[in-house]
Every structure is written in structure tokens, then in C-alpha cells.
Design an enzyme around this catalytic site. Structure first.
Site, PDB file in Angstrom:
ATOM      1  N   THR A 112       0.859  -1.184   0.000  1.00  0.00           N
ATOM      2  CA  THR A 112       0.000   0.000   0.000  1.00  0.00           C
ATOM      3  C   THR A 112       0.895   1.233   0.000  1.00  0.00           C
ATOM      4  O   THR A 112       1.921   1.270   0.678  1.00  0.00           O
ATOM      5  CB  THR A 112      -0.933   0.005   1.227  1.00  0.00           C
ATOM      6  OG1 THR A 112      -1.791  -1.131   1.129  1.00  0.00           O
ATOM      7  CG2 THR A 112      -1.799   1.247   1.255  1.00  0.00           C
TER       8      THR A 112
ATOM      9  N   PHE B 190       1.146   5.231   0.675  1.00  0.00           N
ATOM     10  CA  PHE B 190       0.498   6.265   1.486  1.00  0.00           C
ATOM     11  C   PHE B 190       0.996   7.649   1.062  1.00  0.00           C
ATOM     12  O   PHE B 190       2.137   7.784   0.609  1.00  0.00           O
ATOM     13  CB  PHE B 190       0.856   6.071   2.961  1.00  0.00           C
ATOM     14  CG  PHE B 190       0.250   4.827   3.562  1.00  0.00           C
ATOM     15  CD1 PHE B 190      -0.904   4.889   4.315  1.00  0.00           C
ATOM     16  CD2 PHE B 190       0.857   3.582   3.380  1.00  0.00           C
ATOM     17  CE1 PHE B 190      -1.468   3.745   4.873  1.00  0.00           C
ATOM     18  CE2 PHE B 190       0.306   2.432   3.933  1.00  0.00           C
ATOM     19  CZ  PHE B 190      -0.856   2.522   4.680  1.00  0.00           C
TER      20      PHE B 190
END
Ligand code: PEP
Ligand code: MN
Length: 634
Positions: free
Chosen positions: A531, A533
Site C-alpha cells: 500500500t 500512502f
């Protein structure tokens, strides 16, 4: 021999057994496992196994058939994780130790430490006593060198290792280093092994250049029998008839050793090959073979190096290698350990730091994956503010409760996280100042002492459950998978239930924060699960970030007229200015049905390239806005 104790044995009964076995000339190691506690007894005493079996609280006694006992898998099934200060070696990690062959000066080790740290090394190496083939070669700076090494390790927050060649230096070196290195030439220097082992500190044990695997493990046994259980093995090439390389890297030793011992094993491609252009391919080979890490020689000026220059990487080569290792690691179900690229607290020196100014907001509970991203960017002096929704993260920045926010924008399996893109588009006061990638490693988390066969219910966010579907199907076929609104939240929830048949799926920090146990690490079906960010803040707070980094990536938005070729001509402006488009999404414009604006990410060689297009973009598009410019890290 391995003495397996009955469950719930009392301390006094255990001590009685220990006393008896010690009196017969054995040393005892207690190993507390998930299901049972065992005592490992080693020594040259004479003892009839039946005498031990007669104790009421002894379940069984198993003789260790191997000549290495404390090091053997027979004694301890679980992998040993060696801790060198905050660095853990073993398990599902790839740990990279880097630095020069020899410490040559304070400036040299400082400069190399800074570069290897920046590229992602988590430990620093540097020889102060060099066992050279020729007595006329540079022999090392000795204690003076160790002082510089310690200083560099402290400044760049890396534990340090250095080779010991003489038993008389054990005590002196313990003040400067965090892990002793025993070199290939000294692997069977038994007096040295005993003296170092006695110190009880971590030891990196190189394989001797003519040593069999068993002899190597016997050397580890010497260290362990003398008093340390923190031994890391290192394959560094062996002497064969081949002369094209300095040594012959024995990659196959890695899986062999892993069957024989619970100790972690890493590889040294520098000494194995002797040539810098072979270091990168052999590093990847070692990682593929299952090594838990690498030790690599890096020099800021290899041509002038006083020792092993031809095999030392230039910092830029090391940096490239680290990126390759990071990409390869998930393929072997591991992940590269990186020291977080901490935002230098010095950045904030100029500011008056109040609490809200040192607070980072993120969505989710304590221990959420977002918190991992926060800790990769901000050091412990920053506090966190947990928010229920992404919108709350933006609000907490707008109303001054937090200085920065960390929000996910994209996942490699799930794609763009539109909520956060839309919030950025909606809030022009907020800008993006950084990005950070986190590998999503899911773990089965439960109560201490719980085992897989006991688990009847598993809670997690639906995405956590689906990303671990294979594990659930194969290992917990009878367990019920129950959705929960948040991964970290599912851990704090099951904690309250106090039931060993219930587990949760979440990241490591959630287990740590809640004081729960990891029953199985890395259970996700696809390890390439990352992921990305964004770090966000008010426009007025962005300068402190941007002034200290080289900006080469940006997030933009604009919309175009509804006629042929409009998007095409605006993108042409990018091409003319060497701006590379990484990503494009179209988002609906709220309140204007069937009209859209684009969310675009671009990279460029210099921020000037982006500044140059502003006028033209304003003329040929609508609502052109830079949502943030930052340094590309992914
Ligand atoms: C070293 O690491 O600098 C070294 C001398 O290695 P080895 O003992 O493997 O030759
Ligand atoms: Mn060397």
C-alpha cells in the site's frame, strides 16, 4: 539430550531435574516452545537416559544424534531470531549489513555509513583488525577504527559489527561493537570461539574457506556452549579448484544448513566472488536460496580502498541492489528490513513545537497498517491521532489537531483508494508532501499458547480475510471467517473475548500494541501486496518538507472540454517538458452529473519542469492544480 517436560510442571520440580542433570556434568538450556518446554542438556558427563526418565515430570528423553547439539534443529524446531539492538535477523526478514572492508578514517566510515543507511542497510560493518594474506598489506586502524565505527553507527542509527582476531580483544571490543564477526580464517580458532562465546553477545560466524557444513556448525556449537545463543551463520564462499572467482559461493549450503540448525544464515557475496560486478547477481541468488540477509562491502572510493577495493560496490550500485532485493524478497515470502527514512527532527528546529505540531493523524485503530507507514516516516518523538474516517484525518489537519496526516492512496491488489483522492480534490488547503510504501504482511494473531488446531473463529476486515483465503482454506478449514470493520480493531476486539479459540488477522503492530501473540506470520496469499500512502499537511506547512528534498514527483488535477483531442493536447504539454505520466484516473465532479476531472501522478527530472507548464496548463485545461509535489520513493 532433549528432556521433554510434562505440561504444567512446577518450578521446583523443574529445578530438581536441572540440579540432577547438572550434577552429572551437563549444561542445561531451557527452551520454552508453543506446546512444550524442553531442557537441552549438553556436556561430556556420563548419564543413563533412564535415570532422567524416572523423574515424574519428565515426559520423554530424546538423545541428540548430531555432534552439534545446541545448534541443532533437533533441540529447537523454531527459527532463532537473533537480536542485535533493534535489528532482528531471521524469520521472514531480509537484513542487509553493509560498509567498507576496513575502516580507513573517520571521514571514510562516516560517509559510507550515511550512504548505506540512506539506501536501506540496517547494520554497519567495518574491519578494524584485518587478517590479511600478506603481512605488508594494511592491517587496520585497530581500536581507533572501532571508535569511528561506533560513532558512525550511533549517528546513523545502525548497530555495528567488526571482526575479532584475538581473544585478548574480547572485552575491549565489546565497548564498541554490537555483534562480533568471526572471520573465515578463524572459524576453527577454538580459543577465540570460546572467549567470544563467553561474552554472550551476538556473533556473526563466517564459514571457513575449507570448512564442511558440519565443521561450521561445530564452530557455532563452540560459541553456544561457551555462553551465547545469538549466532548468525554466514556463507562466504569456499575454496574449490575454480580460479575465475575468489571463492566458490555455495548457495546450496543455505537450504542444507536451514534443515540442520535453527540459527539464521546470511550470505556474503563480496568475499565469495571477489569482484564487484558479480556481487549483485550473487546477492539475488543468496536471497533466492533462502538466506536471511546479506553482508556487503561498499566503499565511497573503491579504487583507492586500502582493502578489498575490487569487490566493493559504489554506493550507487548498492542502492540499485537494495531496490532489486526489495522487489525479489516477496517472491521468497520475505520482506526487506529497512530502517525508516525518518524525517529529521532538525527540520523542526526552527519551529516552536507544540503537541499538535508533533501529531500525526491516520485512519484506524492503534497498530493499523497506516501506523506502520507513520513510523517509517516520523520518529518516536511524534505522537499519533487515530481517526474513525479518512475525512476525519483531513479535518484534524484543517482544525489544527494534527500537523500531518498519513492516508493510503493505492494498493497493488485493490487499486486506487478513491476516498482519499476525492478528499484531496475537495480540500485545496491541504497538499501532499511525501509518499511511503508499506508491504502488507498479514498475521494470524491470537492468545499466547493458542495453536492453529484450536482456532474456531477468525475476525478481520473483509479484505484481510480475502487476502488470506488460501491460508484459511488450507490451514484452518473448519474455522469461521468473520468480517470486522478494521484489521487492527479486530485484534483489540478478540483480546476482550479472552477465548483461545478465537484469532484475528492483522499486521504485526496490532499484535504488539495489544500484547497478543503472532500464531503464524505472513499468511497472505499474494506477497506482492503493497500500500502506498501520502503524507499530507496544510499548504502553509509544506515548505519545511519541500525545501529539504529533491522534488521529482507530483499529483495534479484538471478537467478538459468535452471535445475531440482535448486530453491529448494537454498531455502533449507534459511530453514537451519531459514530464512522465505515472498514473491517470478520472473522477466525477460533484454536482455536475457526467462530467469528470482527472487525477494524475507525474515524475520529472527537476521541479522547474513542472513550474514551466503552469501557464500553458492553465490556458488549455480547466481547474489545473498541483495537489502536491514531493520526492518519489516508490
Ligand atoms: C571480511 O568480512 O572483511 C573478511 C575478511 O571476510 P572473510 O573472513 O569471510 O574472508
Ligand atoms: Mn573484506
Amino acid at each position: 539430550m532433549i528432556i521433554v517436560l510434562k505440561q504444567n510442571i512446577s518450578e521446583s520440580s523443574k529445578n530438581e531435574i536441572k540440579k540432577f542433570v547438572t550434577s552429572k556434568g551437563y549444561q542445561i538450556r531451557e527452551i520454552v516452545g508453543e506446546d512444550e518446554t524442553v531442557l537441552g542438556a549438553v556436556g561430556s558427563g556420563s548419564l543413563d537416559i533412564r535415570e532422567v526418565e524416572l523423574f515424574e515430570d519428565v515426559q520423554k528423553v530424546i538423545p541428540i544424534s548430531k555432534p552439534y547439539k545446541l545448534a541443532s534443529r533437533q533441540l529447537k524446531m523454531a527459527d532463532t531470531i537473533v537480536k542485535v539492538k533493534n535489528v532482528k535477523i531471521g524469520g521472514k526478514r531480509i537484513v542487509v549489513i553493509a560498509g567498507p572492508c576496513a575502516i580507513e578514517s573517520r571521514e571514510q566510515i562516516m560517509s559510507i555509513a550515511s550512504e548505506v543507511r540512506e539506501a536501506g542497510a540496517v547494520m554497519l560493518r567495518g574491519g578494524a583488525f584485518k587478517p590479511r594474506t600478506s603481512p605488508y598489506s594494511f592491517q587496520g586502524l585497530k581500536e581507533e577504527g572501532l571508535k569511528y565505527l561506533k560513532e558512525a553507527g550511533e549517528k546513523y542509527e545502525m548497530p555495528v559489527t567488526s571482526e575479532i582476531v584475538n581473544p585478548k580483544d574480547v572485552e575491549m571490543m565489546s565497548h564498541y561493537i554490537d555483534m562480533y564477526q568471526i572471520g573465515a580464517r578463524n572459524m576453527q580458532n577454538f580459543e577465540l570461539l570460546k572467549a567470544v562465546g563467553k561474552q554472550g553477545m551476538p556473533v556473526l560466524l563466517k564459514r571457513g574457506m575449507c570448512a564442511t557444513i558440519e565443521e561450521w556448525l561445530m564452530a557455532a556449537e563452540y560459541l553456544m556452549a561457551s555462553g551465547t545463543d545469538q549466532v548468525v551463520l554466514c556463507e562466504r564462499g569456499i575454496r574449490t579448484f575454480e580460479t575465475a572467482t575468489r571463492n566458490t559461493l555455495d548457495c546450496s549450503a543455505i537450504p542444507v544448513v536451514q534443515k540442520m540448525t535453527h540459527l539464521p544464515v546470511i550470505g556474503d557475496p563480496s568475499h565469495a566472488t571477489g569482484m564487484r560486478d558479480m556481487v549483485a547477481p550473487m546477492s539475488l541468488a543468496l536471497v533466492s536460496s533462502g538466506a536471511s540477509g546479506l553482508i556487503i562491502e561498499v566503499h565511497n572510493n573503491p579504487k583507492q580502498a586500502l582493502s578489498d577495493g575490487p569487490q566493493s560496490l559504489y554506493p550507487s550500485q548498492f542502492e540499485k541492489l537494495m531496490r532489486d532485493v526489495e522487489v525479489l524478497s516477496p517472491v521468497v515470502n520475505k520482506s526487506l528490513e529497512k530502517t525508516p527514512r525518518i524525517l529529521q527532527p532538525s527540520l523542526f528546529k526552527k519551529e516552536k513545537v507544540e503537541n499538535s505540531l508533533k501529531t500525526i493523524a491516520y485512519q484506524g485503530e492503534r497498530g493499523a497498517y497506516s501506523e506502520l507507514a507513520v513510523r517509517r516516516i516520523f520518529d518516536e518523538s511524534f505522537g499519533v491521532l487515530t481517526c474513525k474516517t479518512f475525512s476525519d484525518v483531513f479535518d484534524s489537519i484543517l482544525n489544527g489537531k494534527a500537523k500531518y496526516g498519513v492516508v493510503p492512496v493505492e494498493n497493488t491488489l485493490g487499486g486506487t483508494i478513491y476516498d482519499n483522492v476525492d478528499l484531496l480534490l475537495k480540500n485545496p488547503e491541504i497538499t501532499v508532501v511525501g509518499e511511503q510504501q508499506v508491504r502488507i504482511v498479514h498475521n494470524l494473531i491470537g492468545f499466547e499458547g493458542s495453536t492453529l488446531d484450536r482456532i474456531k473463529k477468525v475476525y478481520s476486515h473483509p479484505q484481510g480475510l480475502s487476502q488470506c483465503s488460501e491460508f484459511l482454506k488450507n490451514k484452518l478449514p473448519l474455522a469461521e471467517a468473520l468480517p470486522f470493520f478494521d484489521t487492527a480493531g479486530s485484534v483489540s476486539y478478540i483480546k476482550k473475548l479472552k477465548d483461545k479459540s478465537i484469532a484475528a488477522i492483522a499486521g504485526l503492530p496490532a499484535a504488539e500494541y495489544n500484547g497478543m501473540s503472532v500464531l503464524e506470520e505472513g499468511i497472505e496469499s499474494n506477497p506482492l501486496n503493497y500500500t502506498r500512502f501520502y503524507v499530507i499537511c496544510l499548504n502553509s506547512d509544506a515548505e519545511v518538507w519541500r525545501s529539504t528534498s529533491s522534488l521529482n514527483k507530483a499529483a495534479l488535477t484538471f478537467s478538459v472540454e468535452d471535445r475531440p483531442g482535448c486530453l491529448y493536447s494537454s498531455l502533449e504539454i507534459f511530453t514537451k517538458n519531459e514530464i512522465n505520466m505515472k498514473k491517470i484516473e478520472s473522477r466525477p465532479v460533484p454536482g455536475k452529473p457526467w462530467s469528470y476531472r482527472f487525477f494524475i501522478e507525474v515524475t520529472f527530472p527537476k521541479i522547474e519542469n513542472l513550474k514551466k507548464i503552469e501557464k500553458e496548463m492553465n490556458e488549455s485545461t480547466h481547474g489545473y492544480r498541483v495537489l502536491g509535489s514531493f520526492t518519489q520513493t516508490v
